[in-house]
Enzyme design. Structure first.
Site, PDB file in Angstrom:
ATOM      1  N   GLU A   1       0.873  -1.376   0.003  1.00 21.54           N
ATOM      2  CA  GLU A   1      -0.021   0.001  -0.122  1.00 21.54           C
ATOM      3  C   GLU A   1       0.847   1.242  -0.048  1.00 21.54           C
ATOM      4  OE1 GLU A   1      -2.913  -0.440   3.182  1.00 21.54           O
ATOM      5  OE2 GLU A   1      -3.752  -2.125   2.258  1.00 21.54           O
TER       6      GLU A   1
ATOM      7  N   HIS B   1      -9.126   9.615   2.849  1.00 25.27           N
ATOM      8  CA  HIS B   1      -8.813   8.598   2.240  1.00 25.27           C
ATOM      9  C   HIS B   1      -9.238   9.027   0.489  1.00 25.27           C
ATOM     10  CE1 HIS B   1      -8.484   4.504   0.184  1.00 25.27           C
ATOM     11  NE2 HIS B   1      -7.834   4.202   1.331  1.00 25.27           N
TER      12      HIS B   1
ATOM     13  N   ARG C   1      -0.583   8.980   1.319  1.00 25.04           N
ATOM     14  CA  ARG C   1      -2.206   9.220   1.087  1.00 25.04           C
ATOM     15  C   ARG C   1      -2.666  10.521   1.025  1.00 25.04           C
ATOM     16  NH1 ARG C   1      -5.228   5.377   4.968  1.00 25.04           N
ATOM     17  NH2 ARG C   1      -4.529   3.878   3.775  1.00 25.04           N
TER      18      ARG C   1
ATOM     19  N   HIS D   1     -11.385   9.595   6.751  1.00 26.25           N
ATOM     20  CA  HIS D   1     -10.969   8.254   6.921  1.00 26.25           C
ATOM     21  C   HIS D   1     -10.683   7.773   8.434  1.00 26.25           C
ATOM     22  CE1 HIS D   1     -10.278   4.000   5.779  1.00 26.25           C
ATOM     23  NE2 HIS D   1      -8.830   4.456   5.841  1.00 26.25           N
TER      24      HIS D   1
ATOM     25  N   ARG E   1      -1.137   9.132   9.102  1.00 27.86           N
ATOM     26  CA  ARG E   1      -0.885   7.559   9.436  1.00 27.86           C
ATOM     27  C   ARG E   1      -0.379   6.774   8.188  1.00 27.86           C
ATOM     28  NH1 ARG E   1      -4.291   3.369   8.585  1.00 27.86           N
ATOM     29  NH2 ARG E   1      -5.862   4.798   7.844  1.00 27.86           N
TER      30      ARG E   1
HETATM   31  C1  SIN Z   1      -7.471   0.961   2.506  1.00 24.48           C
HETATM   32  O1  SIN Z   1      -7.694  -0.243   2.627  1.00 24.48           O
HETATM   33  O2  SIN Z   1      -7.119   1.484   1.729  1.00 24.48           O
HETATM   34  C2  SIN Z   1      -7.474   1.634   3.965  1.00 24.48           C
HETATM   35  C3  SIN Z   1      -6.407   0.993   4.646  1.00 24.48           C
HETATM   36  C4  SIN Z   1      -5.891   1.904   5.973  1.00 24.48           C
HETATM   37  O3  SIN Z   1      -6.517   2.965   6.140  1.00 24.48           O
HETATM   38  O4  SIN Z   1      -4.981   1.568   6.688  1.00 24.48           O
END
Ligand code: SIN
Length: 499
Positions: A122, A238, A286, A345, A380
């Site tokens: 990610e 998000h 993010r 988020h 985060r």
């Molecule tokens: C996501 O699945 O994109 C969110 C994961 C997260 O917020 O850590």
């Protein structure tokens, strides 16, 4: 509802009262054995809070060549080095053990044909480090296992459908329980230690990935009792929630793991725009991706997540939750780009706690998103949130098992009348926060928001519990005004970015 029409009921005392039945609360309760723990859940059993909605997984340095120090370095970089490095080290070092613990509790993580954990990637992670369960249903699988484990433990009693709205305190200020609304009565739940595990306040915003109950209620009642809070201004948006026409409140999340698997962001003409914004393109931090999406959306352009080439036919198997949400909205993500919007988020800030999860009030502790451990800094890192709730919740439970505060004293009368914010004011607050305290802020907008919130506050009875939520919103705005820099998730168009 007036105070006079309540039934007031004192419940039996417990050693530990946990408010919130998501992963942080249940991890605390499980690890606190043999202490007698009562867990107050706001919803139905197993269905509380944001945990069950978590798609992204759990970050842990369990892959070949990875190490907790690298996980820590990525966490600090994502947080713009505003994190507490000691808390980050603790989090990342205990992550592999958290995975083992969950497996012992019955969580079934995804594994390859040889039995090795399948690792995903990610944003802002330097390597494949994310452990998933049932594809994009990690939160639901972890909650299934924790709820089942808690139900089998004699030391835990879970009480559903309770909305805590005030802390019970002694004359000398110690927290000795909580006042909760059961739907029929106000109940006093006395305890020697009270743990807030109530989640964050992202659901205060017009667009959010969180369920409505994540409105900061737990943080608000701590604030009302005088607990110190920290980092409220760091609200993470998000970049990829499903944009449903005219919808407000909780929107389906399109997990970042999709971009980790190669999905790209495109505009209405089919062009990718992230490569021009950041060297990591769609896997930039993010906040960078969210602001790039928001800028295009605000200038009237539709933005899409295109996973046709990267995921395509594998959608139902690898991303069943996202697939179902898209199909329900009439979009087939195997063959169509999916319209997106940023959405509130995660809240990095919360009740300020020390390394033992102790708040500034005697007898009060906080874990998970309700707490500010300093682990996330200004932003985060993806998939560190379930991890934080589990790691710090488990550590607090172990601590309380051996170091419980002394006997609880007598609680003063309930300081609040249970009176939630009316729907119209709550909707207006959601719009004000989205517009003036959202992805990009400035002094004029924040000042306007403060005025609106103060005006709503002035119409309420001073002891109405709704006032606490507005006081939290006011504290959020004040924190955003006080931080005169742009850093991580706190971005102000009227001041320079931090060096
Ligand atoms: C996501 O699945 O994109 C969110 C994961 C997260 O917020 O850590």
């Amino acid at each position: 509802m007036s105070a006079q029409s309540y039934v007031m009921a004192r419940q039996p005392a417990s050693e530990v009262l946990v408010i919130g039945a998501g992963v942080a609360g249940l991890a605390t309760a499980l690890a606190a054995a043999p202490r007698a723990v009562r867990v107050l859940g706001a919803g139905a059993p197993g269905g509380d809070g944001a945990s069950i909605w978590a798609q992204g997984g759990i970050a842990a340095a369990v892959g070949t060549g990875d190490a907790p120090a690298q996980h820590a370095a990525d966490t600090l970089a994502a947080g713009q080095w505003r994190n507490d490095p000691v808390a980050v080290r603790h989090l990342t070092e205990c992550a592999p053990d958290v995975i083992d613990w969950l497996e012992r509790l019955g969580v079934r993580f995804d594994r390859d044909g040889d039995g090795a954990l399948l690792l995903g990637r990610e944003a802002a992670h330097g390597c494949m480090r994310i452990v998933h369960a049932r594809g994009d249903a990690t939160g639901a699988e972890v909650m299934r296992a924790l709820t089942r484990a808690a139900a089998r433990c004699a030391h835990i009693a879970v009480v559903p459908q309770r909305r805590a709205f005030a802390l019970a305190r002694t004359a000398d200020g110690r927290v000795v329980g909580a006042w909760a609304w059961s739907g029929q009565a106000v109940e006093l739940w006395p305890a020697r230690a009270v743990v807030l595990a109530t989640g964050g306040y992202a659901a205060l915003y017009r667009h959010t990935t969180n369920p409505a109950g994540n409105d900061g209620g737990g943080i608000a009642l701590a604030l009302a009792a005088g607990a110190a809070v920290a980092d409220l201004e760091f609200v993470q948006f998000h970049p990829t929630a499903l944009a449903l026409p005219g919808a407000s409140g909780q929107l389906p999340l399109l997990t970042e793991a999709l971009r980790g698997a190669g999905a790209v962001l495109i505009d209405g003409s089919g062009q990718r725009f992230m490569p021009a914004e950041h060297p990591l393109a769609e896997l930039a931090p993010r906040d960078v991706v969210a602001r790039a999406v928001a800028a295009r959306t605000l200038s009237g352009h539709a933005v899409f997540l295109d996973a046709r080439a990267a995921v395509g036919a594998a959608f139902p198997e690898h991303f069943p939750t996202v697939f179902a949400a898209c199909m329900q909205a009439g979009i087939d993500p195997r063959t169509q780009p999916v319209p997106i919007t940023p959405a509130a988020h995660y809240c990095m800030g919360g009740v300020r706690v020390d390394a033992d999860a102790r708040s500034s009030l005697d007898g009060l502790y906080a874990v998970g998103e309700a707490a500010c451990t300093g682990v996330h800094g200004a932003n985060r890192l993806a998939s560190n949130s379930l991890l934080e709730g589990l790691a710090f919740g488990r550590a607090l439970g172990q601590h309380l098992a051996t170091a419980l505060p002394g006997a609880a004293g007598a609680a003063l009368p309930c300081p609040r009348t249970y009176a939630p914010l009316d729907a119209a004011t709550r909707a207006a607050l959601a719009d004000v926060l989205w517009t003036h305290a959202g992805l990009v802020r400035d002094e004029a907008g924040l000042a306007h928001a403060a005025t609106r919130i103060a005006a709503w506050r002035a119409t309420l009875a001073p002891d109405a519990s709704a006032a606490d939520l507005l006081d939290l919103a006011a504290a959020l705005i004040a924190a955003m005004r006080a931080r005169r820099e742009s850093v991580g998730a706190h971005w102000r168009r009227d001041v320079r970015a931090a060096a």
